[in-house]
Design a protein around this motif. Sequence first.
Motif, PDB file in Angstrom:
ATOM      1  N   UNK A   1       2.881   3.231  22.870  1.00  0.00           N
ATOM      2  CA  UNK A   1       3.515   4.544  22.702  1.00  0.00           C
ATOM      3  C   UNK A   1       4.264   4.631  21.380  1.00  0.00           C
TER       4      UNK A   1
ATOM      5  N   UNK B   1       1.885   5.155  18.695  1.00  0.00           N
ATOM      6  CA  UNK B   1       1.348   6.516  18.828  1.00  0.00           C
ATOM      7  C   UNK B   1       2.334   7.533  18.265  1.00  0.00           C
TER       8      UNK B   1
ATOM      9  N   UNK C   1      -2.338   9.354  17.263  1.00  0.00           N
ATOM     10  CA  UNK C   1      -3.395   8.708  18.031  1.00  0.00           C
ATOM     11  C   UNK C   1      -4.689   8.553  17.235  1.00  0.00           C
TER      12      UNK C   1
ATOM     13  N   UNK D   1      -6.535   1.729  16.549  1.00  0.00           N
ATOM     14  CA  UNK D   1      -5.753   2.855  17.036  1.00  0.00           C
ATOM     15  C   UNK D   1      -4.796   2.316  18.091  1.00  0.00           C
TER      16      UNK D   1
ATOM     17  N   UNK E   1      -4.237   2.443  21.156  1.00  0.00           N
ATOM     18  CA  UNK E   1      -4.582   2.047  22.531  1.00  0.00           C
ATOM     19  C   UNK E   1      -5.665   0.989  22.585  1.00  0.00           C
ATOM     20  N   UNK E   2      -5.746   0.198  21.521  1.00  0.00           N
ATOM     21  CA  UNK E   2      -6.879  -0.668  21.404  1.00  0.00           C
ATOM     22  C   UNK E   2      -6.602  -2.093  21.834  1.00  0.00           C
TER      23      UNK E   2
ATOM     24  N   UNK F   1       1.380  10.936  23.682  1.00  0.00           N
ATOM     25  CA  UNK F   1       0.268  10.229  24.294  1.00  0.00           C
ATOM     26  C   UNK F   1      -0.968  10.284  23.421  1.00  0.00           C
ATOM     27  N   UNK F   2      -2.100   9.818  23.971  1.00  0.00           N
ATOM     28  CA  UNK F   2      -3.240   9.586  23.087  1.00  0.00           C
ATOM     29  C   UNK F   2      -3.907  10.854  22.576  1.00  0.00           C
ATOM     30  N   UNK F   3      -3.651  11.996  23.200  1.00  0.00           N
ATOM     31  CA  UNK F   3      -4.244  13.229  22.668  1.00  0.00           C
ATOM     32  C   UNK F   3      -3.262  14.008  21.802  1.00  0.00           C
ATOM     33  N   UNK F   4      -2.155  13.367  21.408  1.00  0.00           N
ATOM     34  CA  UNK F   4      -1.083  14.138  20.767  1.00  0.00           C
ATOM     35  C   UNK F   4      -1.505  14.778  19.450  1.00  0.00           C
ATOM     36  N   UNK F   5      -2.383  14.118  18.700  1.00  0.00           N
ATOM     37  CA  UNK F   5      -2.813  14.715  17.425  1.00  0.00           C
ATOM     38  C   UNK F   5      -3.501  16.047  17.681  1.00  0.00           C
TER      39      UNK F   5
ATOM     40  N   UNK G   1     -13.898   1.209  25.391  1.00  0.00           N
ATOM     41  CA  UNK G   1     -12.969   0.216  24.859  1.00  0.00           C
ATOM     42  C   UNK G   1     -13.591  -0.692  23.808  1.00  0.00           C
TER      43      UNK G   1
ATOM     44  N   UNK H   1     -15.007  -1.856  20.244  1.00  0.00           N
ATOM     45  CA  UNK H   1     -14.606  -1.562  18.881  1.00  0.00           C
ATOM     46  C   UNK H   1     -15.672  -2.044  17.895  1.00  0.00           C
TER      47      UNK H   1
ATOM     48  N   UNK I   1     -13.378   7.423  16.897  1.00  0.00           N
ATOM     49  CA  UNK I   1     -13.665   6.001  16.734  1.00  0.00           C
ATOM     50  C   UNK I   1     -15.158   5.780  16.488  1.00  0.00           C
TER      51      UNK I   1
END
Lengths: 300, 414
Positions: A118, A121, A126, A224, A226-227, B45-49, B222, B224, B248
Amino acid sequence: MDNIQLLIETPPFALQLVIEGVLLGGIFALAAYGMALVWGVMNIINIVQGEWVMLGGFIAFALAQWGGVPSLFGIPVAAAALFAIGWLAYHTIIFRIVDRDLFTSILATFGLSILFQQLMNQIFGADVRTLESGLGSWYFFNSMVSISQTKVLGFVLAGVIAVVLTIFMRSSRMGQAIRATAQNARAARILGIDTDRVYAFTYGLNAAVCGAAGAIVVMAFTIHPYQGLIYTVRSFTIVVIAGLGNLPGVIASAFGLGIAEQYAGFTLGAEFQNAFVFLLLVVILVARNLKLQRRREVLR
Amino acid sequence: MSAFRKLTAGLAGLAACAVAVPATAADDTQFDGTITLGAAISLTGKYSTNGGHTKKGYDMAVDRINSMGGVEVGDKTYKLEVKYYDDESTPARGAQLAERLIQQDDVKFVLGPYSSGMTKAIAPVTEEHGVPMVEANGASRSLFTQGYDYLFAVLSTSEQYLASAVDLRAELARKDGMKPSNMTIAGVFENDPFSQDIRAGVLADAKEYGMEMVVDDKLPPEINDMSSTLIKVKATKPDMLVVSGHSKGAALAIRQMSEMRVNVPMLAMTHCDSAQIIKKFGDKAEYTLCASQWAPSLKYADKYFGEASQFAKDFKKRYGYAPPYQSAESAAAVLVYKNAFERADSLNKKAVRDALQKTDMMTFYGPINFDDTGKNIAKPMVLYQVQDGEYKVVAPTKYANADVRYPMPKWSER
């Protein structure tokens, strides 16, 4: 089965898979060294392992992007910064869980991993980040086989760190103290070893090696926030296969895992790449259990 | 007692200030009331952008509509306002907040969140309460097979994302005097609902042309590393490679393709702009075809923002960066609401829902016309190509402002 046919018809692709696997294994090995160390010495399963890799990547990224220094310079800086972060994490949180049961340590490091996800982030957003290393690739067989120099750098680094770690553990004062503490922390304390310092150093060292790995990852792949999980799971698998305190074992199983993953991805399809890793883990655990049972029978 | 009196006096003073502030800040236009739209979007959170892009789009449109006189319903004019909550990028939280917007804040009209997953979590809630939701960022096809009556989407659904790429592949094959059915496609699709919808679309279109899928990999979210799939692409030499794996996937594909010299005549993908491939990879991003909901160079126009390019200019002036399509479509969702309120001539939820269903309008974002399931069937996806460090629209030909550069040269010759 068509895919296996392809490999037989054009051997360079089979070679490419092995090369990619070994190079990937080098990066996994970097992430796994520290996990083996922390697990062996402190009896902590460090779930935040992958986040140290991720943090290292972001530090290298920030340095190159905003500090304007060459990308490769990020490797030592990320390692140094992560040593400090690891050391701090030990003195604020980790020291509280050293003597607790495994569940507590898993929970605490899991919490730390969420915290760092977090945090990154919030700071970086993100988005997927990546960095150009400035290194190219080598090509063979009419470009059918390519070797990324960045990944080779990671591989060489993995080798160098393995050698340095071995020598360090054998001959330096701190290395001996770490080994003594791993064998019996109470006895080590009685004999005058400051185990608190040993733990802090071990944990910092783990984070530092992960940080260096992260700086390679941001140049060879992407990062990123969350990786981290990829690297935590891979390190865990590698350490479980290799066993604790077995550095050559860690390296061998990292390479093995890298190659196995590449072949599984190629022949079965990328969707089974992960499933294959977990399957491998289960098979090895079962096989090892059977072996132990046999030994127990002999004792009886 | 005096202390208590002082305290109450102080509190009263404070309360007076709080009341006074909005009164003085009010606009010149006299509004008879306010219509509050509710939105739970990902601010952390992860969609914040992308959540941020969505919010900026909503804000742009709300401010523009208010400055142009607000919304006229009956003989009254209303000011538009959005009540935001942060869903923390977690679907469960999104559903909770939708419940709160409707039950506690008495919101009668909802704007969509960011991403298909979040929309999926909220849609059952709005549906249950009979509250219309106009959304701009949930493209998954599965949203429109549930029989929702109160869900409307201004964007093209995900199975259409790379359809124009397959069409373009067929068109180029014909131009070269080859049959489209001789073409082969390699696909890498992330194993999530959005990319799997895209995969379904590509597979259906390929089948129609009789093209063969030589690689069809589902990349775990997940993972990479794409190298094992790319080696397969190298070995099978397809006529086109399609990649769908959010930012990604886009970044990995360009990095690893250039590194491993994976040569394909055509490369089409999603999320080029959110992955910032031009900025990150420079020359290596050239020739890449990118699916987009919208582009500033399109000739769509409306009376609020003018042409698409004008929206882009205004957005850049306000926020300091070029608008991603997520912002444009979000702004369009607000325009749709205004249009529906005025046609319904009522603020009744059911009446507005019925008006939404009959929407047939032009916006700077494109034409909007909902089918029975609530998805916009009027607006096509566009395909742009990276040419000399810029995105140029190359398909569909009707909207193109540049010719497609084809084939992609070999990496060794670049």
